[in-house]
Design an enzyme around this catalytic site. Structure first.
Site, PDB file in Angstrom:
ATOM      1  N   SER A   1       0.163  -5.130   5.045  1.00 40.02           N
ATOM      2  CA  SER A   1       1.210  -4.962   4.038  1.00 40.02           C
ATOM      3  C   SER A   1       2.572  -5.457   4.507  1.00 40.02           C
ATOM      4  CB  SER A   1       1.309  -3.489   3.613  1.00 40.02           C
ATOM      5  OG  SER A   1       1.714  -2.679   4.695  1.00 40.02           O
TER       6      SER A   1
ATOM      7  N   LYS B   1       6.138   4.498   0.194  1.00 40.28           N
ATOM      8  CA  LYS B   1       6.963   3.462   0.820  1.00 40.28           C
ATOM      9  C   LYS B   1       8.318   3.358   0.124  1.00 40.28           C
ATOM     10  CE  LYS B   1       3.136   0.613   2.527  1.00 40.28           C
ATOM     11  NZ  LYS B   1       2.395  -0.655   2.376  1.00 40.28           N
TER      12      LYS B   1
END
Length: 635
Positions: A521, A564
């Protein structure tokens, strides 16, 4: 493509004042809780059907899935479905021919107690007769001494009394030895046995024979009295549940396989240093249904023959981690809250508003658009924490603010660590949220499952150490997937940069990542930092980003989008770039949503357009990248 066309503020998923739960109620007191455990299992309909079939046909089951998805509950529910009329008691009898091979006998439930009681009563009756005999001998000796009071008569009398006591004592011991031991007692059971053998050692699982320190002189304990049943024997005609079955040694798994095949297994001493190792009973019945559980790694570590046995004579089930966010499934979560309150027994019931907050948390933790999480153990922790807070405040019911406070107070360890990490890194300016920096970007990562952190990444370009080619050198305790993701970034750089890249070594550093980095990611973050360093264009430090990157320049979806973004908000970052595919996965409360601007992107050039500071160099770079990327029709 301008920034305004790229920017899309996301609409939070139904984070309003009310939520349609599919049922009208004021508190969970009004919600009926099913009596059977199988009806209390939430969201695992496929697994429930398999368990019902397996219980009916007596098949073994292997449940694979993440912790907290209901594996042990399904095992207990299976025990409820099994009939109780076939339950048996197991007794161990002494073997007069070979005392080290006790005999085993099975009888219908409750008859075992009667048999043992009958043997004990007979032993007591014989004991009474012996006492009468001893009293008669003593009386006779006393009478003889009175009639002829000589020294010879006295000595002979004492000898007769001692000899009689020794003989009668030996007879008493033999009668006691003949009393059998009840190994497994199923009398009074209203449901089939459920035995949780998770983490059991060999003796506890397979049975054992206790050590006897007194093995001579008539002081020893009979062998059959020292026999102890294993969990496989206690689960006879019931369910043997073993979580993380791969933690059992291969030898124990082999023994378990033998027990499953033969439906009986002898008990012997498990320690070679013990006198119990000399004892080995006749095979003891152990006709159980095995419900084994574990995660995906379990499959690789299981004994191949054991897994083959389960697969050939049973079912393998993968436990779901999410379920569709439908009205029916929301209604099931309402039932779940009512079940947790009843099961705990120490917390008050929840108001409708409090249950709505639990459902919203289930939406958020699912991490997927249109889904609810099935990691219900974690949700149950929030339910109990909210109940404790309501009790502390002296409330009759748990209200919405109690649930919100519980989510703040009962944060998982990873979330507490992430909060400390962000606070500490900001204090020492490891995380920057203002201005522009060349080759420095704020990436985003996840610790655990629901805790995000800001991950600063820096890149510099230096002349190549080798005359033949340049290299990409990465530091920061990266895992294999993360290393491969960085290599994929080089394909895009080579495509737009051409052969010139061979003259450079590119150094990429994940700053202070002592905990390690795994996953892909951070791909767009690495690509942005490297391109910034190559082109000498500053990156905006009020922007954070997350996303995987294909070699064609496409931004691919990632996991943990919501935690996140929450980490970026807590760090004071104003803008976040995420993959377009994760757009509807974001689930923020209104107070957090207004603090952040979210930019869904599909290609690397869109990432650079937002992240790089404006200027003619940026425009020229974007033109070259779009010409080079195959997504825009370039060859």
């Amino acid at each position: 493509m301008d920034e305004e066309s790229t920017k899309e503020r996301l609409i939070p998923r139904e984070y309003g004042e009310s939520l349609d739960l599919g049922i009208d109620f004021k508190t969970t007191e009004e919600i009926p809780v099913p009596e059977k455990l199988i009806d209390q299992v939430i969201g695992q309909e496929h697994a429930v059907e398999v368990i019902k079939t397996a219980a009916n046909q007596r098949r073994h089951v292997l449940l694979i899935g993440e912790p907290g998805t209901g594996k042990s509950m399904l095992g207990q529910a299976m025990a409820e479905l099994l009939p109780t009329e076939n339950l048996e008691d197991i007794l161990v009898f002494p073997n007069p021919e070979d005392e080290n091979m006790p005999k085993i006998k099975t009888v219908p439930a409750c008859q075992g107690r009667r048999i043992v009681e009958n043997y004990r009563r007979k032993a007591k009756e014989q004991e009474g007769i012996k006492n009468y005999l001893l009293m008669f001998v003593i009386f006779t000796v006393i009478l003889a001494i009175i009639m002829e009071p000589t020294a010879t008569t006295l000595l002979m009398g004492m000898f007769v009394v001692l000899l009689s006591m020794m003989v009668l004592s030996n007879m008493r011991f033999r009668n006691t030895v003949l009393v059998p031991k009840l190994l497994v007692d199923n009398c009074g059971r209203k449901k089939a046995p459920f035995v949780d053998a998770t983490g059991a050692h060999a003796g506890a699982l397979l049975g054992d024979v206790r050590h006897d320190p007194f093995q001579s002189g008539g002081l020893g304990t009979p062998a059959h009295e020292r026999v102890e049943p294993g969990m496989i024997h206690r689960a006879h005609k019931g369910v043997l549940f073993i979580d993380e079955i791969a933690t059992l040694s291969l030898k124990m798994q082999q023994s378990l396989l033998t027990a499953m095949q033969e439906k009986k297994f002898p008990i012997t001493g498990q320690s070679e240093m013990s006198s119990g190792a000399m004892v080995r009973t006749e095979p003891v019945p152990c006709d159980f249904i095995l419900v084994a559980a574990g995660n995906l790694d379990t499959i690789d570590k299981m004994h191949p023959a054991l897994r083959s046995r389960i697969r050939g004579y049973g079912y393998e089930v993968y436990m779901r981690t999410t379920m569709p966010d439908t009205i029916e499934n929301r209604r099931k979560l309402v039932q779940f809250v009512a079940q947790e309150v009843k099961r705990d027994g120490k917390i008050p019931h929840f108001t409708r508003e409090a249950v709505e907050e639990i459902v919203r948390e289930a939406q958020k933790r699912a991490g997927r658009k249109g889904h609810l999480t099935l990691r219900l153990r974690d949700l149950g922790g929030i339910v109990r924490a909210a109940g404790d807070i309501a009790i502390k405040k002296g409330k009759k019911y748990v209200e919405r603010e109690d649930v919100l406070e519980a989510m703040r107070m009962a944060k998982p360890l990873e979330k507490q660590l992430a909060d400390w990490y962000i606070e500490n890194k900001k204090e020492y300016q490891v995380i920057k949220t203002e201005g522009g920096e060349i080759g420095r970007v704020n990436g985003l990562a996840v610790i655990g499952e629901q805790s995000g952190i800001v991950l600063p990444i820096e890149a510099v370009v230096a002349p190549a150490a080798s005359k033949e080619e340049g290299k990409i050198i990465v530091t920061g305790k990266l895992g294999e997937i993360a290393k491969e993701a960085v290599q994929n970034v080089s394909a895009i750089i080579k495509r737009y940069k051409g052969e010139d890249i061979s003259r450079y070594d590119i150094h990429v550093q994940f700053l202070q990542t002592y905990e390690g980095v795994e996953g892909d990611s951070a791909s767009i973050s690495v690509a942005t930092a490297v391109i910034s360093a190559l082109e000498n264009i500053p990156i905006r430090q009020d922007v954070a980003m997350t996303g995987s990157l294909s070699v064609r320049g496409e931004v691919l979806p990632i996991g943990g989008a919501t935690p996140k973004i929450e980490a970026a908000i807590e760090a004071g970052i104003k803008k976040v770039i995420i993959p377009k595919a994760n757009e509807k996965d974001v689930f923020l409360s209104p107070d957090k949503a207004e603090k952040i601007e979210i930019y869904p992107v599909e290609t690397i050039d869109q990432v650079l357009e937002i992240a790089l500071q404006d200027g003619p160099e940026k425009d020229e770079l974007l033109r070259r990248i779009r010409e080079a990327l195959p997504l825009y029709g370039s060859s």
